[in-house]
Design a protein around this motif. Structure first.
Motif, mmCIF file in Angstrom:
data_model
loop_
_atom_site.group_PDB
_atom_site.id
_atom_site.type_symbol
_atom_site.label_atom_id
_atom_site.label_comp_id
_atom_site.label_asym_id
_atom_site.label_seq_id
_atom_site.Cartn_x
_atom_site.Cartn_y
_atom_site.Cartn_z
ATOM 1 N N ALA A 130 0.834 -1.211 0.000
ATOM 2 C CA ALA A 130 0.000 0.000 0.000
ATOM 3 C C ALA A 130 0.865 1.255 0.000
ATOM 4 O O ALA A 130 0.581 2.228 -0.717
ATOM 5 C CB ALA A 130 -0.922 -0.007 1.217
ATOM 6 N N LEU A 131 1.955 1.251 0.791
ATOM 7 C CA LEU A 131 2.851 2.414 0.860
ATOM 8 C C LEU A 131 3.568 2.633 -0.474
ATOM 9 O O LEU A 131 3.701 3.779 -0.933
ATOM 10 C CB LEU A 131 3.874 2.217 1.981
ATOM 11 N N ILE A 132 4.047 1.553 -1.087
ATOM 12 C CA ILE A 132 4.714 1.669 -2.387
ATOM 13 C C ILE A 132 3.744 2.216 -3.428
ATOM 14 O O ILE A 132 4.089 3.089 -4.229
ATOM 15 C CB ILE A 132 5.284 0.299 -2.831
ATOM 16 N N TYR A 133 2.520 1.712 -3.411
ATOM 17 C CA TYR A 133 1.504 2.200 -4.345
ATOM 18 C C TYR A 133 1.288 3.702 -4.173
ATOM 19 O O TYR A 133 1.328 4.469 -5.146
ATOM 20 C CB TYR A 133 0.186 1.451 -4.139
ATOM 21 N N LEU A 134 1.049 4.132 -2.939
ATOM 22 C CA LEU A 134 0.786 5.552 -2.671
ATOM 23 C C LEU A 134 1.982 6.419 -3.053
ATOM 24 O O LEU A 134 1.813 7.527 -3.582
ATOM 25 C CB LEU A 134 0.440 5.739 -1.194
ATOM 26 N N MET A 135 3.199 5.933 -2.796
ATOM 27 C CA MET A 135 4.402 6.698 -3.117
ATOM 28 C C MET A 135 4.532 6.897 -4.622
ATOM 29 O O MET A 135 4.827 8.004 -5.090
ATOM 30 C CB MET A 135 5.634 5.983 -2.566
ATOM 31 N N ILE A 136 4.320 5.823 -5.406
ATOM 32 C CA ILE A 136 4.439 5.925 -6.859
ATOM 33 C C ILE A 136 3.339 6.816 -7.435
ATOM 34 O O ILE A 136 3.586 7.611 -8.358
ATOM 35 C CB ILE A 136 4.414 4.520 -7.499
ATOM 36 N N ILE A 137 2.131 6.709 -6.892
ATOM 37 C CA ILE A 137 1.031 7.571 -7.343
ATOM 38 C C ILE A 137 1.361 9.034 -7.055
ATOM 39 O O ILE A 137 1.123 9.930 -7.890
ATOM 40 C CB ILE A 137 -0.297 7.175 -6.664
ATOM 41 N N TRP A 138 1.942 9.288 -5.892
ATOM 42 C CA TRP A 138 2.309 10.663 -5.517
ATOM 43 C C TRP A 138 3.407 11.205 -6.422
ATOM 44 O O TRP A 138 3.334 12.343 -6.902
ATOM 45 C CB TRP A 138 2.765 10.681 -4.057
ATOM 46 N N ILE A 139 4.425 10.378 -6.689
ATOM 47 C CA ILE A 139 5.518 10.785 -7.575
ATOM 48 C C ILE A 139 4.989 11.011 -8.995
ATOM 49 O O ILE A 139 5.398 11.958 -9.678
ATOM 50 C CB ILE A 139 6.639 9.712 -7.592
ATOM 51 N N GLY A 140 4.081 10.149 -9.428
ATOM 52 C CA GLY A 140 3.531 10.268 -10.782
ATOM 53 C C GLY A 140 2.583 11.433 -10.957
ATOM 54 O O GLY A 140 2.237 11.789 -12.085
ATOM 55 N N GLY A 141 2.134 12.018 -9.850
ATOM 56 C CA GLY A 141 1.277 13.192 -9.919
ATOM 57 C C GLY A 141 -0.130 12.922 -10.410
ATOM 58 O O GLY A 141 -0.798 13.813 -10.947
#
Length: 462
Positions: A130-141
């Motif tokens: 879940a954390l990896i998903y949220l981090m990549i979504i945040w980085i991807g904007g």
């Protein structure tokens, strides 16, 4: 476990011997644990092939095909896709609930030390993805944060099927650990569905579902073990939960928790009655007569069946009765209707792959690393122990296998991205690629460990 009948004890039909030579291998294959995973894989591949070979319109029509049930002025009408996802999948969650209850009472989650390892692994396998998903979504904007629950899930059927195909290359305890991990994982997934993917609560329907659940619980306390009554209760519970706004599959879990665990009669009664039946059967036996000619022996055989039913627990008997229809019919139908994905003909832009990458890395790295780290912490702190014959390297392999999140991940993605077909398509791609890579990595690790152990044992004997 069925007793194997020797050839000398068989009563063959005229053409049965030749037929069995052809059918027996097929029967063994269909009854194997691996068959459930293979059926899922074939269904998913069929959907993908159909969508990408000019049959997408027919696939969409099939998904949207309406099935109506009516009586007079009353009618309930939904698409085939809806009936599978919100209707028949309740049976999958019902079996899942039975497994959760069983594992907590007498299985892998009963012993505190063993349960701690499985629970720690499951927590790591839910948090880090879940954390990896949220981090990549945040980085991807991008604004797709609601899909954080997708990479948290584990597909038990696929993962166990892989372990089954590995055979002796993986220790038996690894399958127990993976099953327990998947059960706790699925408990988390159900909680996520119920708490975070529910849009609006209808209090009156929720109260009625609570009353239905209380009635089923009272039936359990009163010792009522009639399957039809629990079936009616389950259907009523499903209807009220469906109307309440909570996802209807939650009814499957809740209904399963109400299923009785106590048999009607104890083991001593079973032994006494079966001995009496066998003794009487021998007494009236005529060696040259078939059971068709002996009504008394036929009645005794039926009585033996009733005695066996009275001594088996509903939680196991009902689960066994439903397992094959769910594994070989319902889940493949779900996979077929949900896995249809139009593969891109060119390399998409990064903004169109953010959800795919987030789910892929969540399933592969999040599951594998998260499960391994939390298992290591539980072992180092003394809160858990490794089962006999299992090394930490096996835990790492099992951790990556748990990244096969196919069924539950597809299910959660349909809820998370409802009304956003582009995001659902990205999610499907991430789920398929992530599950495939996780399966390959997990299998490779377990095969490497097996070869290493074989080499060490060979060196030791020489």
């Amino acid at each position: 476990m069925k007793s194997k009948i020797r050839e000398a004890n068989r009563e063959h039909a005229p053409l049965e011997r030749r037929f069995l030579k052809l059918f027996s291998p097929v029967k063994v294959f269909f009854s194997s644990q691996a068959m459930a995973g293979i059926a899922l894989l074939i269904s998913a591949l069929l959907a993908i092939v159909m969508v990408n070979t000019g049959w997408q319109h027919q696939y969409d029509v099939l998904n949207k095909l309406v099935l109506a049930v009516s009586l007079g002025d009353w009618e309930i009408s939904h698409s085939i896709h809806y009936w599978i996802n919100d209707g028949l999948m309740v049976l999958f969650f019902f079996i899942l609930g039975l497994e959760i209850k069983y594992e907590c009472l007498v299985g892998a989650l009963k012993d505190l030390k063993d349960a701690t390892l499985v629970i720690a692994m499951a927590i790591g396998g839910m948090l880090l993805p879940a954390l990896i998903y949220l981090m990549i979504i945040w980085i991807g904007g991008t604004d797709a944060f609601q899909g954080w629950g997708v990479p948290m899930a584990t597909d038990t059927a696929f993962a166990i099927a892989i372990l089954t195909l590995l055979g002796t290359r993986a220790p038996k305890a690894a399958a127990i650990i993976l099953t327990g991990l998947a059960i706790v994982d699925d408990m988390g997934a159900v909680a996520v569905i119920g708490l975070f993917y529910t849009e609006q609560i209808v209090v009156s329907s929720l109260l009625w579902s609570g009353l239905t659940l209380a009635t089923m619980f009272l039936m359990n306390l009163l010792g009522i073990r009639v399957p039809s009554l629990y079936l009616i209760g389950g259907v009523v519970l499903w209807w009220f939960i469906l109307q309440s706004g909570i996802h209807a599959t939650t009814a499957g879990i809740l209904a399963a928790l109400m299923v009785p665990t106590h048999p009607y009669a104890n083991k001593r009664w079973f032994l006494h009655k079966m001995q009496y039946v066998v003794k009487t059967f021998r007494k009236v036996d005529k060696p040259n007569a078939t059971i068709l000619e002996s009504g008394e022996q036929h009645a005794l055989a039926i009585e033996a069946e009733e005695i066996a039913k009275s001594t088996t627990t509903p939680i196991i008997r009902w689960g066994n009765a439903l397992r094959n229809p769910v594994s070989l019919i319902i889940l493949p139908l779900f996979a077929f209707l949900n896995a249809g994905l139009l593969l891109p003909t060119d390399i998409p832009e990064f903004k169109d792959t953010v959800v795919t990458l987030a789910i892929l890395f969540g399933l592969v790295l999040g599951k594998g690393i998260g499960i391994s780290i939390f298992a290591w912490l539980a072992l180092k702190t003394g809160l858990a122990r490794l089962p006999e014959g299992v090394h930490f390297s096996h835990i790492v392999g099992v951790g990556f296998l748990a990244g096969v999140g196919f069924t539950m991940s597809l299910f959660i993605s349909a809820l998370a991205f409802e009304g956003h077909p582009a995001l659902i398509a990205q999610a499907k791609m991430g789920i398929l690629l992530g599950s495939l890579i996780a399966a390959i990595v997990g299998t490779a690790i377990l095969l490497f460990i097996s070869r290493k152990e074989l080499a060490l044992s060979t060196a030791a004997t020489t």
